[in-house]
Design an enzyme around this catalytic site. Structure first.
Site, mmCIF file in Angstrom:
data_model
loop_
_atom_site.group_PDB
_atom_site.id
_atom_site.type_symbol
_atom_site.label_atom_id
_atom_site.label_comp_id
_atom_site.label_asym_id
_atom_site.label_seq_id
_atom_site.Cartn_x
_atom_site.Cartn_y
_atom_site.Cartn_z
ATOM 1 N N LYS A 1 0.840 -1.200 0.000
ATOM 2 C CA LYS A 1 0.000 0.000 0.000
ATOM 3 C C LYS A 1 0.871 1.244 0.000
ATOM 4 O O LYS A 1 2.067 1.207 0.329
ATOM 5 C CB LYS A 1 -0.956 0.001 1.204
ATOM 6 C CG LYS A 1 -0.289 0.279 2.541
ATOM 7 C CD LYS A 1 -1.295 0.273 3.677
ATOM 8 C CE LYS A 1 -2.271 1.441 3.588
ATOM 9 N NZ LYS A 1 -1.621 2.754 3.795
ATOM 10 N N LYS B 1 7.667 0.458 0.304
ATOM 11 C CA LYS B 1 8.064 -0.442 -0.781
ATOM 12 C C LYS B 1 9.093 0.193 -1.725
ATOM 13 O O LYS B 1 9.983 -0.500 -2.226
ATOM 14 C CB LYS B 1 6.851 -0.914 -1.565
ATOM 15 C CG LYS B 1 6.103 0.174 -2.277
ATOM 16 C CD LYS B 1 4.809 -0.311 -2.854
ATOM 17 C CE LYS B 1 4.073 0.845 -3.536
ATOM 18 N NZ LYS B 1 3.863 2.002 -2.615
ATOM 19 N N LYS C 1 3.604 8.562 -8.243
ATOM 20 C CA LYS C 1 4.505 9.477 -7.519
ATOM 21 C C LYS C 1 5.873 9.574 -8.198
ATOM 22 O O LYS C 1 6.622 10.507 -7.957
ATOM 23 C CB LYS C 1 4.719 8.995 -6.076
ATOM 24 C CG LYS C 1 3.488 9.035 -5.197
ATOM 25 C CD LYS C 1 3.850 9.076 -3.728
ATOM 26 C CE LYS C 1 4.929 8.123 -3.278
ATOM 27 N NZ LYS C 1 4.624 6.706 -3.429
ATOM 28 N N ASP D 1 -2.433 -0.478 -3.349
ATOM 29 C CA ASP D 1 -3.682 -0.160 -2.645
ATOM 30 C C ASP D 1 -4.885 -0.738 -3.382
ATOM 31 O O ASP D 1 -5.810 -1.259 -2.774
ATOM 32 C CB ASP D 1 -3.851 1.356 -2.512
ATOM 33 C CG ASP D 1 -2.858 1.955 -1.541
ATOM 34 O OD1 ASP D 1 -3.204 2.081 -0.361
ATOM 35 O OD2 ASP D 1 -1.735 2.274 -1.963
#
Length: 273
Positions: A9, A14, A40, A132
């Protein structure tokens, strides 16, 4: 060759873990491709000097307007990072506009067309994928068969486990493509937390915990410095030692040792805790 997909998530760590894995494999003399599959586009921050790199979606829009798609080369898309790591960031649309998952699918298709996902080119490919919502493009490494070893980053928090359970559902769905769940990585937010809950969760899924990653200020310091990964900047830190152990364990995992995961439906998941 290992195709390693790190799921988890948002905010679970990660990208930090993925970048440090790529660094360790490169330091061991392996040819590495690092692919950030997150809007991102910060997965390669610690791998490339100079901050954020131009994303695939940005490059694709610029190059596609100038020439035919078939003329785009690997050199157009790859950014050479430190230690010889080849880096790609998928990127995505502006928030609220378009679908980031579609960008990931398009990027993987382009990499495949250019032969960058064929065997022989790299010793290790590390995909850093937002987990997610495992749908559409975010499941593309599983659906299209680019993935092999799936590593899910979790914490002791409920929503991290919920996301991991959903990711395990996707691994189960696409297991016929050759993907398998190598194990969980517990990136702890509270060093004093009772680990038995995560161990129980792993047992329910029918998988293992590859490593417990400790909370370490060296991670925060490296993220703000944006110069090097933690394993380069603080090789003796607790985080670096844990990730080095994790890197070896991931390479050692074999498909034959990894049963198809047994995730819970939503009702059973919430009843379990």
């Amino acid at each position: 060759m290992s195709n390693i997909v790190v799921f988890g998530k948002g905010g679970i760590g990660k990208s930090t873990i993925s970048a440090n894995l790529s660094t360790l494999y490169a330091l061991e003399g392996r040819k590495v491709l690092h692919v950030g599959c997150d809007p991102k586009h910060d997965s390669t921050l610690g791998l490339v000097d100079g901050g954020l790199i131009e994303t695939f979606m940005e490059k694709y829009a610029r190059l596609y307007g100038a020439r035919d798609h078939g003329e785009i080369t690997a050199a157009d898309l790859i950014v050479k990072g430190r230690l010889g790591i080849d880096c790609v960031e998928a990127g995505g649309p502006e928030p609220g506009v378009g679908c980031a998952g579609r960008g990931i699918s398009l990027m993987l298709e382009a990499l495949q067309d250019l032969g960058l996902l064929k065997s022989g080119g790299y010793d290790a490919r590390v995909f850093d994928v937002l987990g997610d919502v495992v749908c559409g493009g975010f499941a593309a490494p599983l659906r299209k068969g680019f993935a092999e070893k799936i590593v899910i980053v979790v914490s002791e928090e409920l929503m991290a486990l919920y996301a991991a359970n959903n990711i395990a559902k996707s691994v189960k769905t696409y297991s016929s493509n050759g993907v398998y769940l190598a194990g969980l990585v517990a990136n702890l937010k509270d060093g004093q937390v009772d680990r038995r809950r995560i161990e129980r969760f792993a047992a329910i899924l029918g998988t293992r915990i590859l490593e417990f990653i400790p909370r370490d200020p060296a991670v925060r310091e490296a993220e703000f410095a944006r110069e090097k990964t933690v394993v380069e900047r603080a090789p003796k830190s607790a985080f670096a030692k844990s990730v080095k152990s994790l890197a070896a364990k991931i390479l050692a995992v074999k498909r034959s040792d990894c049963p198809i995961p047994t995730p819970m439906d939503d009702r059973r998941f919430y009843e379990a805790w």
